[in-house]
Design a protein around this motif. Structure first.
Motif, PDB file in Angstrom:
ATOM      1  N   LEU A 204       0.789  -1.424   0.349  1.00  0.00           N
ATOM      2  CA  LEU A 204       0.340   0.037  -0.099  1.00  0.00           C
ATOM      3  C   LEU A 204       0.671   1.361   0.259  1.00  0.00           C
ATOM      4  CD1 LEU A 204      -2.471  -1.509   2.437  1.00  0.00           C
ATOM      5  CD2 LEU A 204      -3.092  -0.943   0.179  1.00  0.00           C
ATOM      6  N   ASP A 205       2.090   0.708   0.287  1.00  0.00           N
ATOM      7  CA  ASP A 205       3.186   1.909   0.915  1.00  0.00           C
ATOM      8  C   ASP A 205       4.503   1.739   0.861  1.00  0.00           C
ATOM      9  OD1 ASP A 205       4.545   4.721   1.489  1.00  0.00           O
ATOM     10  OD2 ASP A 205       3.432   4.913   3.676  1.00  0.00           O
ATOM     11  N   ILE A 206       4.935   2.195  -1.044  1.00  0.00           N
ATOM     12  CA  ILE A 206       6.294   1.840  -1.021  1.00  0.00           C
ATOM     13  C   ILE A 206       7.223   2.582   0.198  1.00  0.00           C
ATOM     14  CG2 ILE A 206       7.255   3.525  -2.269  1.00  0.00           C
ATOM     15  CD1 ILE A 206       8.102   0.974  -4.578  1.00  0.00           C
ATOM     16  N   GLU A 207       7.260   3.247   0.701  1.00  0.00           N
ATOM     17  CA  GLU A 207       7.964   4.160   1.775  1.00  0.00           C
ATOM     18  C   GLU A 207       8.539   3.354   2.784  1.00  0.00           C
ATOM     19  OE1 GLU A 207      10.038   7.212   1.502  1.00  0.00           O
ATOM     20  OE2 GLU A 207       9.451   6.561  -0.820  1.00  0.00           O
ATOM     21  N   HIS A 208       6.411   2.383   2.915  1.00  0.00           N
ATOM     22  CA  HIS A 208       7.173   1.331   4.535  1.00  0.00           C
ATOM     23  C   HIS A 208       8.549   0.683   3.897  1.00  0.00           C
ATOM     24  CE1 HIS A 208       5.161  -0.888   7.992  1.00  0.00           C
ATOM     25  NE2 HIS A 208       5.340  -1.352   7.738  1.00  0.00           N
ATOM     26  N   ASN A 209       9.006   0.607   3.152  1.00  0.00           N
ATOM     27  CA  ASN A 209      10.111  -0.633   3.110  1.00  0.00           C
ATOM     28  C   ASN A 209      11.046  -0.406   4.094  1.00  0.00           C
ATOM     29  OD1 ASN A 209      10.547  -2.982   1.896  1.00  0.00           O
ATOM     30  ND2 ASN A 209       9.434  -1.669  -0.318  1.00  0.00           N
ATOM     31  N   LYS A 210      11.109   1.725   3.853  1.00  0.00           N
ATOM     32  CA  LYS A 210      12.516   2.155   5.055  1.00  0.00           C
ATOM     33  C   LYS A 210      12.376   1.426   6.346  1.00  0.00           C
ATOM     34  CE  LYS A 210      12.503   6.160   1.689  1.00  0.00           C
ATOM     35  NZ  LYS A 210      12.481   7.934   1.344  1.00  0.00           N
ATOM     36  N   SER A 211      10.649   1.524   7.271  1.00  0.00           N
ATOM     37  CA  SER A 211      10.906   0.994   8.181  1.00  0.00           C
ATOM     38  C   SER A 211      11.112  -0.263   8.810  1.00  0.00           C
ATOM     39  CB  SER A 211       9.031   1.356   8.272  1.00  0.00           C
ATOM     40  OG  SER A 211       8.664   0.772   8.304  1.00  0.00           O
ATOM     41  N   LEU A 212      11.300  -1.045   7.666  1.00  0.00           N
ATOM     42  CA  LEU A 212      11.770  -2.501   7.867  1.00  0.00           C
ATOM     43  C   LEU A 212      13.436  -2.932   8.970  1.00  0.00           C
ATOM     44  CD1 LEU A 212      10.137  -4.097   4.875  1.00  0.00           C
ATOM     45  CD2 LEU A 212       8.664  -3.863   7.075  1.00  0.00           C
ATOM     46  N   MET A 213      13.187  -3.507   9.460  1.00  0.00           N
ATOM     47  CA  MET A 213      14.380  -4.231   9.649  1.00  0.00           C
ATOM     48  C   MET A 213      14.275  -5.670  10.353  1.00  0.00           C
ATOM     49  SD  MET A 213      17.579  -3.043  10.726  1.00  0.00           S
ATOM     50  CE  MET A 213      17.362  -1.213  10.744  1.00  0.00           C
ATOM     51  N   PRO A 214      15.426  -6.084  10.392  1.00  0.00           N
ATOM     52  CA  PRO A 214      15.583  -8.319  10.487  1.00  0.00           C
ATOM     53  C   PRO A 214      15.474  -7.779  12.416  1.00  0.00           C
ATOM     54  CG  PRO A 214      17.267  -7.272   9.136  1.00  0.00           C
ATOM     55  CD  PRO A 214      16.483  -5.791   9.105  1.00  0.00           C
ATOM     56  N   SER A 215      14.782  -9.594  12.153  1.00  0.00           N
ATOM     57  CA  SER A 215      14.420  -9.164  13.694  1.00  0.00           C
ATOM     58  C   SER A 215      15.858 -10.104  13.859  1.00  0.00           C
ATOM     59  CB  SER A 215      13.255 -10.560  13.246  1.00  0.00           C
ATOM     60  OG  SER A 215      13.232 -11.806  12.545  1.00  0.00           O
ATOM     61  N   THR A 216      16.867 -10.679  13.023  1.00  0.00           N
ATOM     62  CA  THR A 216      17.608 -10.962  14.138  1.00  0.00           C
ATOM     63  C   THR A 216      19.027 -10.001  12.986  1.00  0.00           C
ATOM     64  OG1 THR A 216      17.963 -12.205  11.384  1.00  0.00           O
ATOM     65  CG2 THR A 216      16.727 -13.422  13.584  1.00  0.00           C
ATOM     66  N   LEU A 217      20.416 -10.945  13.759  1.00  0.00           N
ATOM     67  CA  LEU A 217      21.713 -10.066  13.491  1.00  0.00           C
ATOM     68  C   LEU A 217      22.278 -10.922  12.495  1.00  0.00           C
ATOM     69  CD1 LEU A 217      24.028 -10.581  17.207  1.00  0.00           C
ATOM     70  CD2 LEU A 217      23.163  -8.452  15.725  1.00  0.00           C
ATOM     71  N   GLU A 218      21.667 -12.177  12.208  1.00  0.00           N
ATOM     72  CA  GLU A 218      22.305 -12.487  10.698  1.00  0.00           C
ATOM     73  C   GLU A 218      21.250 -11.303   9.783  1.00  0.00           C
ATOM     74  OE1 GLU A 218      22.787 -15.747  13.678  1.00  0.00           O
ATOM     75  OE2 GLU A 218      20.804 -14.415  13.327  1.00  0.00           O
ATOM     76  N   GLY A 219      19.645 -11.300   9.649  1.00  0.00           N
ATOM     77  CA  GLY A 219      19.955 -10.442   8.691  1.00  0.00           C
ATOM     78  C   GLY A 219      20.220  -9.464   8.389  1.00  0.00           C
ATOM     79  N   CYS A 220      20.599  -8.427  10.226  1.00  0.00           N
ATOM     80  CA  CYS A 220      20.961  -7.672   9.635  1.00  0.00           C
ATOM     81  C   CYS A 220      22.486  -7.873   9.031  1.00  0.00           C
ATOM     82  CB  CYS A 220      21.335  -6.725  11.377  1.00  0.00           C
ATOM     83  SG  CYS A 220      19.976  -6.498  12.767  1.00  0.00           S
ATOM     84  N   VAL A 221      23.172  -8.823   9.426  1.00  0.00           N
ATOM     85  CA  VAL A 221      24.862  -8.836   8.379  1.00  0.00           C
ATOM     86  C   VAL A 221      24.366  -8.525   7.007  1.00  0.00           C
ATOM     87  CG1 VAL A 221      26.600 -10.265   8.066  1.00  0.00           C
ATOM     88  CG2 VAL A 221      25.679  -9.848  10.393  1.00  0.00           C
ATOM     89  N   VAL A 222      23.264  -9.460   6.413  1.00  0.00           N
ATOM     90  CA  VAL A 222      23.362  -9.369   5.226  1.00  0.00           C
ATOM     91  C   VAL A 222      22.921  -8.375   4.496  1.00  0.00           C
ATOM     92  CG1 VAL A 222      21.734 -10.332   3.678  1.00  0.00           C
ATOM     93  CG2 VAL A 222      22.125 -12.044   5.084  1.00  0.00           C
TER      94      VAL A 222
END
Length: 404
Positions: A204-222
């Motif tokens: 619905l709002d492509i800007e919402h992508n900017k608020s996404l953050m991984p739930s794991t450190l592994e996701g943060c590293v990627v």
């Protein structure tokens, strides 16, 4: 040319890492697979040699769309040059760099690899230019938005109901390397209801992508490795494509001049500032240098007039025509059409909670186009519109050379 500089970990951190390894210290930061969440219970339990996340890796690399990485544009579409990166190489580089970092930080390497290998599987042909065009078309038809990170999860969770873990899928939707941060701290995600809500918000709002953050450190590293993998590599490819002069690749930056320096120095700094912590971080100097290189790449490579011209003059009108034909074929239920024979027929055979043909026709058209490789897209246009007025001009291997 100035001497190359490769930063090293501090003596203090090296000693700490060596002592922790000698004592088999568990930093307690890796995702514990006992906490894995899936939509459906696996029919076969994980084993010593085949962990929960190893299963995710296998399901991703055996997904039919995984093969298509090899002929999807990374940045430069219209070149016959085997030395210019395609998306398959980018995905491998992200996976390799992320596993290296994860191994030092004591993270779950299988989860790291699964996120990395799946993160771009929903990408369109013709890279981010193709993504922007498909987003424009889909928005005009439905008011909804298209983004490759969200579509990657759709491929692996809906188009092919592979029953991947929430942790892998969350890392995939949150990988978007277009939005750099100095610090990445996991943001908890408790279940698939929250995941599905986030997906819908992004449609619905492509800007919402900017608020996404991984739930794991592994996701943060990627997520940060997605940028580390392409910053210098795209510059190398731009020189091979003759978009940039060779000297540009070696312009001075605070994190190095060459691709290898940039990768090494960002990785070293990231480890230095993240080891033993529940977040991933670069210091101020390295983060600002990363952001500067990314901005310069955008100005001189991604927004280059020569790069953009053929996308706007050829690919964009071709995609509009192809999209319209696909929707028309779905409306007429033309089972002899390419969308049925090359796309829908394969997916109708899969067991799913909702029959694929009950999906919105405009979304099915998006699924089909996003799944295409560059070559398939061009061949499809020529097949559907043999007298079409658009065509693609490639720069060949031997352009500018004379045979003797």
């Amino acid at each position: 040319m100035a001497k190359k500089i490769y930063e090293k970990l501090s003596d203090e951190l090296l000693e700490r890492i060596e002592n922790d390894r000698a004592k088999n210290v568990d930093l307690g930061l890796a995702f514990d697979e006992k906490n894995v969440i899936r939509r459906r219970k696996n029919t076969v339990e994980a084993s010593v040699w085949r962990s929960e996340m190893a299963r995710d890796i296998e399901r991703i690399i055996n997904c039919p769309f995984y093969n298509r990485y090899q002929d999807k544009t990374q940045v430069f579409s219209f070149y016959k040059n085997d030395d210019i990166s395609h998306r398959a190489i980018h995905v491998q580089l992200v996976s390799h760099i992320a596993r290296n970092i994860g191994s030092v930080l004591g993270l779950n390497l299988d989860l790291t690899e699964a996120i990395a290998l799946g993160h771009d599987i929903g990408h369109t042909p013709f890279g981010h230019a193709g993504e922007a065009i498909l987003d424009e078309i889909y928005r005009e038809k439905t008011g909804r938005r298209f983004s490759h990170n969200i579509h990657s999860a759709r491929v692996l969770d809906t188009i092919y109901p592979l029953n991947l873990s929430l942790q892998t899928l969350n890392g995939i939707i949150s990988h978007n390397g277009e939005f750099e941060c100095a610090e990445y701290k996991p943001k908890p995600m408790n279940g698939f209801k929250q995941f599905d809500d986030e997906i819908e918000k992004c449609y619905l709002d492509i800007e919402h992508n900017k608020s996404l953050m991984p739930s794991t450190l592994e996701g943060c590293v990627v997520r940060i490795c997605d940028m580390i993998a392409y910053l210098g590599k795209d510059r190398q490819d731009a020189v091979k494509a003759k978009i940039l002069e060779p000297d540009f690749v070696f312009e001075d930056t605070k994190i190095g001049r060459s691709n290898t320096e940039i990768i090494n120095n960002l990785v070293v700094n990231l480890i230095e500032n993240s080891y033993g912590r529940n977040y991933i971080m670069l210091d101020k100097e390295h983060f600002e240098a990363l952001a500067k290189i990314k901005k310069r790449n955008n100005e001189l490579i991604y927004q280059n007039d020569e790069v953009k011209k053929q996308y706007n003059e050829s690919i964009k009108p071709m995609m509009y025509e192809i999209y319209g034909k696909i929707v028309s074929d779905i409306e007429r239920e033309d089972r002899a059409s390419t969308v049925y024979r090359h796309h829908i027929e394969q997916l109708e055979k899969l067991k799913r909670s909702k029959p694929y043909m009950e999906e919105d026709k405009y979304l099915i058209a998006v699924d089909y186009i996003a799944s295409m490789t560059d070559d398939y897209f061009i061949d499809l246009y020529e097949f559907l519109f043999p007298k079409g007025k658009y065509s693609i001009k490639y720069k060949g291997y031997f352009d500018g050379m004379r045979a003797k």
